[in-house]
Design a protein around this motif. Structure first.
Motif, PDB file in Angstrom:
ATOM      1  N   ASP A   1      38.158  45.976  29.679  1.00 40.28           N
ATOM      2  CA  ASP A   1      39.504  45.584  30.117  1.00 40.28           C
ATOM      3  C   ASP A   1      40.196  44.916  28.931  1.00 40.28           C
TER       4      ASP A   1
ATOM      5  N   THR B   1      31.041  42.908  37.188  1.00 44.49           N
ATOM      6  CA  THR B   1      31.421  42.985  35.804  1.00 44.49           C
ATOM      7  C   THR B   1      30.531  42.075  34.973  1.00 44.49           C
TER       8      THR B   1
ATOM      9  N   ARG C   1      50.351  33.912  36.269  1.00 43.32           N
ATOM     10  CA  ARG C   1      49.849  33.565  37.604  1.00 43.32           C
ATOM     11  C   ARG C   1      50.008  32.070  37.846  1.00 43.32           C
TER      12      ARG C   1
ATOM     13  N   VAL D   1      45.607  39.504  41.601  1.00 50.12           N
ATOM     14  CA  VAL D   1      45.233  39.347  40.200  1.00 50.12           C
ATOM     15  C   VAL D   1      46.414  39.524  39.241  1.00 50.12           C
ATOM     16  N   ARG D   2      47.357  40.382  39.613  1.00 49.60           N
ATOM     17  CA  ARG D   2      48.572  40.533  38.801  1.00 49.60           C
ATOM     18  C   ARG D   2      49.784  40.603  39.723  1.00 49.60           C
TER      19      ARG D   2
ATOM     20  N   PHE E   1      46.069  46.163  30.706  1.00 46.35           N
ATOM     21  CA  PHE E   1      47.035  45.446  31.540  1.00 46.35           C
ATOM     22  C   PHE E   1      48.000  44.673  30.654  1.00 46.35           C
ATOM     23  N   ILE E   2      49.253  44.625  31.076  1.00 49.66           N
ATOM     24  CA  ILE E   2      50.189  43.707  30.429  1.00 49.66           C
ATOM     25  C   ILE E   2      50.008  42.359  31.107  1.00 49.66           C
TER      26      ILE E   2
ATOM     27  N   SER F   1      50.178  39.091  33.036  1.00 49.80           N
ATOM     28  CA  SER F   1      51.006  38.725  34.187  1.00 49.80           C
ATOM     29  C   SER F   1      50.790  37.230  34.462  1.00 49.80           C
TER      30      SER F   1
ATOM     31  N   TYR G   1      44.079  32.871  32.106  1.00 51.52           N
ATOM     32  CA  TYR G   1      45.107  33.730  32.705  1.00 51.52           C
ATOM     33  C   TYR G   1      44.804  34.064  34.156  1.00 51.52           C
TER      34      TYR G   1
ATOM     35  N   GLN H   1      31.949  38.889  40.054  1.00 49.56           N
ATOM     36  CA  GLN H   1      32.960  38.652  39.019  1.00 49.56           C
ATOM     37  C   GLN H   1      32.301  38.498  37.655  1.00 49.56           C
TER      38      GLN H   1
ATOM     39  N   PRO I   1      34.272  43.708  29.538  1.00 48.67           N
ATOM     40  CA  PRO I   1      35.674  43.409  29.207  1.00 48.67           C
ATOM     41  C   PRO I   1      35.813  42.475  28.014  1.00 48.67           C
TER      42      PRO I   1
ATOM     43  N   GLN J   1      39.033  41.853  26.538  1.00 48.75           N
ATOM     44  CA  GLN J   1      40.373  41.254  26.744  1.00 48.75           C
ATOM     45  C   GLN J   1      41.235  41.232  25.490  1.00 48.75           C
TER      46      GLN J   1
ATOM     47  N   ILE K   1      43.877  42.795  27.927  1.00 49.03           N
ATOM     48  CA  ILE K   1      45.178  42.234  28.310  1.00 49.03           C
ATOM     49  C   ILE K   1      46.082  42.245  27.074  1.00 49.03           C
TER      50      ILE K   1
HETATM   51  N1  SAH Z   1      35.625  39.177  36.542  1.00 46.12           N
HETATM   52  C1  SAH Z   1      36.035  40.278  35.809  1.00 46.12           C
HETATM   53  C2  SAH Z   1      37.387  40.828  36.098  1.00 46.12           C
HETATM   54  C3  SAH Z   1      38.319  40.198  37.019  1.00 46.12           C
HETATM   55  S1  SAH Z   1      39.958  40.729  37.095  1.00 46.12           S
HETATM   56  C4  SAH Z   1      35.929  39.939  34.330  1.00 46.12           C
HETATM   57  O1  SAH Z   1      35.890  38.823  33.942  1.00 46.12           O
HETATM   58  O2  SAH Z   1      35.937  40.859  33.567  1.00 46.12           O
HETATM   59  C5  SAH Z   1      39.973  42.307  36.300  1.00 46.12           C
HETATM   60  C6  SAH Z   1      40.762  42.350  35.063  1.00 46.12           C
HETATM   61  O3  SAH Z   1      42.126  42.080  35.350  1.00 46.12           O
HETATM   62  C7  SAH Z   1      40.401  41.333  33.995  1.00 46.12           C
HETATM   63  O4  SAH Z   1      39.293  41.733  33.234  1.00 46.12           O
HETATM   64  C8  SAH Z   1      41.661  41.265  33.167  1.00 46.12           C
HETATM   65  O5  SAH Z   1      41.656  42.222  32.141  1.00 46.12           O
HETATM   66  C9  SAH Z   1      42.744  41.602  34.173  1.00 46.12           C
HETATM   67  N2  SAH Z   1      43.540  40.408  34.501  1.00 46.12           N
HETATM   68  C10 SAH Z   1      43.128  39.306  35.155  1.00 46.12           C
HETATM   69  N3  SAH Z   1      44.141  38.406  35.249  1.00 46.12           N
HETATM   70  C11 SAH Z   1      45.205  38.973  34.625  1.00 46.12           C
HETATM   71  C12 SAH Z   1      46.541  38.550  34.366  1.00 46.12           C
HETATM   72  N4  SAH Z   1      46.965  37.360  34.750  1.00 46.12           N
HETATM   73  N5  SAH Z   1      47.353  39.403  33.716  1.00 46.12           N
HETATM   74  C13 SAH Z   1      46.940  40.624  33.313  1.00 46.12           C
HETATM   75  N6  SAH Z   1      45.690  41.060  33.515  1.00 46.12           N
HETATM   76  C14 SAH Z   1      44.828  40.251  34.160  1.00 46.12           C
END
Ligand code: SAH
Ligand code: SF4
Length: 488
Positions: free
Chosen positions: A347, A280, A383, A92-93, A378-379, A381, A207, A245, A307, A309, A349
């Protein structure tokens, strides 16, 4: 079924094509092999599974362990004593991937000291062709490489490796057998249980790599989930964590369709003293009906992980989240009006491509307004393969770090205020095990997810206790059990 490396630089001749023998029971074949070893050496082979990442991975690892037990393995205390080491990886990151790769190197020396050792990498990271190709090219001592869709084929892959195939790569992109219900599960502990209700994701937040590595959304049948939960409650489990998810879209792929609210109501009706948690929830699919259901169902915890974001509509739209800050806040208000004492977590970002200080200020003001119990921050990231990876990202690393620190600091104050307000109250806690703050202390959680360290008899572990809160700490509250030991 064909097992080969898809779209990667892995050479076809290094990968393996398998047309399976229909009806072959690979679990039995591996078990027979292990029983022979046991007869010759007097020792049962040991396996070690290490899990990186989220609860979905924890749940998948419970299946990997379930399969390993069925194949005649026992679990090793650590990698040094294992005959088979499996890393279930997270994508995920970037830092999650780095952590995995940082640990793969150690497999080489373990393999040198134990020639018979079998090593494997599986899960989300391996479902990305460019990563699988990298592992294939640079880590020759990894024997098994398989993605999330191959989980159920693990016994077959292992049997082929034991049979002498040098290396097994299974990166099939489509889930050929999407909802296998026959995989054994070996659960960690006997108090809380992870119960996946759906797999995959169709949302494609710009993201996020999850839809690419976990595939399209698919829900488990309602009756299968209900049977599983009934069985768990009969075995004495006290907390059922429903996983997906985006649990709010549960049932959309079923015929006839079922809603997540219906699922919650049906689980709530199962007799017994247990709690229901879920994660979630995607705000775009969080309906008033769902909030009303949480309010009505006494077993559903008054805690919603929702979340957000970002607090900026411009960024939310660039993230493809499909709600606005106003819509999100109206959901929070509605839930607060309906569910007394409800707690929210989220959550965030920080530093999504194009996020400015003004956008970030909107995130801060949303946080001040909601007052979350806690946040996962989270910072951003980058992908590979996601839409956001192609977006302009002018903010510097320092800008992002500064915003991140500011966010953490503000949330620390809010969390501390909430914890302070709990001092002097009594709350119901599910005791989960020994505490961290000293001898005689137990640890558990309230319905709202607050960690409670408390003085109490060890016999309370696995039971609900009433705890009088006397002190707030940064990460938990502390107190003393006043009554406890509901025998249910
Ligand atoms: N399905 C869940 C969470 C999946 S991933 C949802 O939608 O809430 C968990 C968390 O990781 C996400 O909510 C997001 O805040 C973080 N995340 C996902 N991809 C990311 C990325 N590329 N960079 C930073 N944080 C990320
Ligand atoms: Fe990723 Fe968005 Fe799906 Fe969550 S809802 S898994 S963040 S794509």
């Amino acid at each position: 079924m064909i097992i080969y490396a898809v779209g990667t630089t892995v050479k076809k001749e290094d990968a393996i094509n398998i047309i399976p023998n229909k009806g072959e029971n690979f679990t039995r074949l591996v078990r027979d092999y292990n029983e022979d070893i046991f007869e010759k050496t007097g020792r049962q082979p040991l396996a070690f599974v290490r899990t990186f990442g989220c609860q979905q991975n924890v749940s998948d690892s419970e299946k990997l362990k379930g399969m390993l037990f069925a194949m005649g393995y026992a679990m090793a205390q650590g990698p040094e004593t294992a005959d088979l080491i499996l890393f279930n990886t997270c994508a995920v990151r970037e830092n999650a991937e780095e952590r995995v790769l940082g640990n793969v190197g150690a497999l080489k020396s373990l393999k040198e000291s134990n020639r018979g050792l079998i090593t494997g990498l599986c899960g989300c990271m391996m479902q990305q062709p460019h990563i699988a190709a990298k592992v294939h090219a640079h880590y020759p001592y990894v024997d098994l490489i398989f993605g999330t869709h191959a989980l159920g084929r693990f016994p077959e892959l292992l049997w082929r490796r034991l049979g002498g195939d040098k290396r097994i790569v299974d990166l099939e992109e489509a889930c050929s057998d999407p909802l296998r219900e026959d995989i054994p599960v070996s659960r960690e502990g006997n108090i809380g249980a992870w119960v996946p209700v759906m797999y995959g994701c169709d949302n494609f937040c710009t993201y996020c790599v999850v839809p690419f590595v976990r595939g399209r959304e698919r829900s488990r049948e309602l009756c299968v989930i209900l049977d599983e939960v009934k069985g768990l409650v009969e075995k004495g489990f006290k907390e059922i964590h429903l996983l997906g998810q985006n649990v709010n879209s549960y049932g959309r792929t079923l015929e006839p369709g079922v809603s997540f609210s219906e699922l919650l109501r049906r689980i709530n009706a199962i007799p017994g003293d247990f709690r229901i948690r879920f994660m979630t929830s995607h705000p775009k699919d969080c309906t008033h009906e769902l909030i009303d259901t949480i309010a009505e169902c006494e077993k559903v915890c008054r805690h919603i992980h929702l979340p957000v974001q970002s607090g900026s509509d411009r960024i939310l739209s660039a993230m493809n989240r499909r709600y606005t800050a106003e819509k999100y806040l109206s959901l929070i208000d509605y839930a607060r009006g309906k569910i007394k004492g409800v707690a929210f977590t989220s959550d965030i970002i920080v530093g999504f491509p194009g996020e400015t200080d003004a956008d970030f200020a909107e995130t801060l003001s949303l946080i001040e307004r909601v007052r979350y119990h806690s946040l996962y921050t989270f910072i951003y990231s980058k992908r590979e393969g996601t839409k956001a990876a192609l977006m302009e990202d002018p903010a510097t690393r320092e800008d992002k770090r500064r915003r991140f620190d500011m966010l953490t600091q503000i949330q620390r104050r809010i969390g501390q205020d909430i914890y302070d307000s709990l001092v002097g109250t009594t709350c119901r806690v599910l005791a989960e095990g020994p505490g961290k703050t000293g001898q005689g202390m137990l640890a558990g959680r309230t319905e709202q997810g607050v960690i409670v360290e408390f003085e109490g008899d060890e016999a309370l572990v696995g039971r609900f206790a009433e705890v009088s809160v006397t002190k707030a700490m940064l990460w938990a509250v502390a107190g003393k059990a006043v009554t406890g030991g509901s025998l249910f």
